[in-house]
Scaffold this active site. Structure first.
Site, PDB file in Angstrom:
ATOM      1  N   ARG A 240       0.858  -1.194   0.000  1.00 15.66           N
ATOM      2  CA  ARG A 240       0.000   0.000   0.000  1.00 15.66           C
ATOM      3  C   ARG A 240       0.891   1.239   0.000  1.00 15.66           C
ATOM      4  O   ARG A 240       1.878   1.313   0.737  1.00 15.66           O
ATOM      5  CB  ARG A 240      -0.891   0.042   1.262  1.00 15.66           C
ATOM      6  CG  ARG A 240      -2.061  -0.917   1.261  1.00 15.66           C
ATOM      7  CD  ARG A 240      -3.133  -0.544   0.227  1.00 15.66           C
ATOM      8  NE  ARG A 240      -4.262  -1.456   0.256  1.00 15.66           N
ATOM      9  CZ  ARG A 240      -4.382  -2.565  -0.494  1.00 15.66           C
ATOM     10  NH1 ARG A 240      -3.437  -2.889  -1.347  1.00 15.66           N
ATOM     11  NH2 ARG A 240      -5.467  -3.322  -0.404  1.00 15.66           N
ATOM     12  N   GLU A 269      -3.408   7.511  -4.983  1.00 17.38           N
ATOM     13  CA  GLU A 269      -3.662   6.805  -6.238  1.00 17.38           C
ATOM     14  C   GLU A 269      -4.928   7.392  -6.833  1.00 17.38           C
ATOM     15  O   GLU A 269      -5.894   7.571  -6.090  1.00 17.38           O
ATOM     16  CB  GLU A 269      -3.859   5.299  -5.991  1.00 17.38           C
ATOM     17  CG  GLU A 269      -2.553   4.625  -5.628  1.00 17.38           C
ATOM     18  CD  GLU A 269      -2.666   3.133  -5.341  1.00 17.38           C
ATOM     19  OE1 GLU A 269      -3.728   2.546  -5.608  1.00 17.38           O
ATOM     20  OE2 GLU A 269      -1.687   2.564  -4.835  1.00 17.38           O
ATOM     21  N   HIS A 288      -0.940   0.130  -9.681  1.00 18.57           N
ATOM     22  CA  HIS A 288      -1.615  -0.813  -8.780  1.00 18.57           C
ATOM     23  C   HIS A 288      -2.224  -1.994  -9.559  1.00 18.57           C
ATOM     24  O   HIS A 288      -3.446  -2.186  -9.571  1.00 18.57           O
ATOM     25  CB  HIS A 288      -2.684  -0.095  -7.936  1.00 18.57           C
ATOM     26  CG  HIS A 288      -2.991  -0.817  -6.648  1.00 18.57           C
ATOM     27  ND1 HIS A 288      -3.364  -0.186  -5.498  1.00 18.57           N
ATOM     28  CD2 HIS A 288      -2.967  -2.134  -6.342  1.00 18.57           C
ATOM     29  CE1 HIS A 288      -3.566  -1.073  -4.537  1.00 18.57           C
ATOM     30  NE2 HIS A 288      -3.323  -2.282  -5.023  1.00 18.57           N
TER      31      HIS A 288
HETATM   32  C1  GLV Z   1      -4.799  -5.222  -3.847  1.00 22.67           C
HETATM   33  O1  GLV Z   1      -4.106  -4.313  -3.565  1.00 22.67           O
HETATM   34  C2  GLV Z   1      -5.418  -6.080  -2.886  1.00 22.67           C
HETATM   35  O2  GLV Z   1      -5.402  -5.780  -1.688  1.00 22.67           O
HETATM   36  O3  GLV Z   1      -5.996  -7.095  -3.311  1.00 22.67           O
END
Ligand code: GLV
Length: 327
Positions: A240, A269, A288
């Site tokens: 994260r 983001e 991401h």
């Molecule tokens: C993606 O970041 C997830 O947590 O699946």
């Protein structure tokens, strides 16, 4: 059972809505990829029994209190830091999530970013587009090798272990890790060594984050921490964006406190196109996409739908964050 209404907060792989419809639910889903605005989400949730949501939906305390009637919140992600779990517990709402199925895809993303960063791949790709591929330069465009280097994992769980396996297999990297609790199984399987946080920082040639975002990890990788890393270190974050302090990381890269960074997650983001990190030589950024393969996203959609179906048909939820509310 009267027909239960499930709200899908955006367009998920079609299998999710299909499974829910086939199981007899009434499904409301969006026809576009654009997420719902928070107010719209709040208002729509009021007339539904269950929610299939994902990481950018803000399921905070207010949301949950206003929608305390929900039977279930099913998250399409392994992380659930967007959901106030304590409030879900208070309201007795089970929260599902989708671990395991995305482990390989996410570890591949971390592994790919490590290689790409070590060889400045994204920057060099952009330099060709900019017309800067002139002639072969023996002293230019030099990356660093990964063979026999030390991989430090912060948060050695399922994804961290898969990243370590890849690094050991491909580069015979030595694996060290730091966790809240020791992972004895991974120590045996990977020959990983548990070290203190300080030792992790001081000894990692590549430091890869695989922890959850929580009060302990938020902003943890800041100036003080980057200063304790090797000047030759590569920092990888596929967990994260809020776990690293972006300004401090830029400063650390500019001043040679760390060598490079590979990020699949940023803060905020989406990242703005004028972010200086996007122009740095030893930095590779992805939007991401950790779990973004056709196969993995389909499995996540199935698991998220199954978590809802299982709750109602008494098979039970396969993956639930707060099983205590089901007792
Ligand atoms: C993606 O970041 C997830 O947590 O699946």
């Amino acid at each position: 059972m009267s027909q239960k209404k499930i709200l899908l907060t955006r367009r998920f792989p079609a299998i999710a809505a299909q499974m829910l419809s086939e199981a007899g639910f009434s499904v409301s889903t969006r026809q576009t990829d654009e997420p719902m605005m928070h107010d719209e989400l709040l208002q729509k949730a009021a007339s539904h029994n269950g929610l299939l949501c994902t990481l950018s939906d803000k399921i905070n305390g207010d949301f949950i209190r206003q929608n305390a009637h929900l039977d279930v919140i099913s998250q399409f992600a392994v992380g659930y830091d967007n959901i106030d779990i304590a409030e879900a517990n208070s309201q007795g709402i089970p929260v599902g999530y989708t671990p395991d199925v995305l482990t390989d895809a996410t570890a591949d993303t971390a592994f790919g970013l490590m290689i790409a960063t070590s060889r400045k791949m994204f920057y060099l790709h952009k330099s060709i587009i900019a017309g800067n591929w002139t002639y072969f330069k023996p002293n230019s465009n030099l990356g660093v090798e990964l063979k026999s280097k030390t991989l430090g994992i912060f948060g050695l769980g399922r994804i961290g272990a898969e990243m370590a396996k890849r690094c050991k297999g491909a580069y015979n990297m030595k694996v060290i890790y730091h966790n809240r609790n020791r992972n004895i199984e991974a120590e045996k399987a990977l020959g990983a060594t548990y070290v203190s946080f300080e030792e992790l920082l001081a000894n990692s040639d590549v430091l890869s984050l695989h922890c959850a975002l929580n009060e302990q990890t938020k902003g943890l990788f800041n100036q003080k921490v980057f200063e304790k890393m090797k000047p030759s270190a590569i920092f990888i974050n596929t967990a994260r964006g809020l776990i690293h302090n972006e300004a401090d990381m830029i400063e650390a890269l500019n001043n040679g406190k760390i060598w490079g960074a590979g990020l699949d997650v940023t803060n905020p983001e989406p990242m703005k196109p004028d972010n200086p990190l996007l122009r740095m030589e030893n930095v590779c950024i992805l939007p991401h996409i950790g779990s973004a393969t056709v196969e993995t996203r389909s499995e996540m959609a199935k698991l998220a739908a199954q978590n809802i179906i299982g709750l109602y048909n008494k098979q039970g939820m396969q993956h639930v964050v707060n099983p205590e509310v089901l007792k």
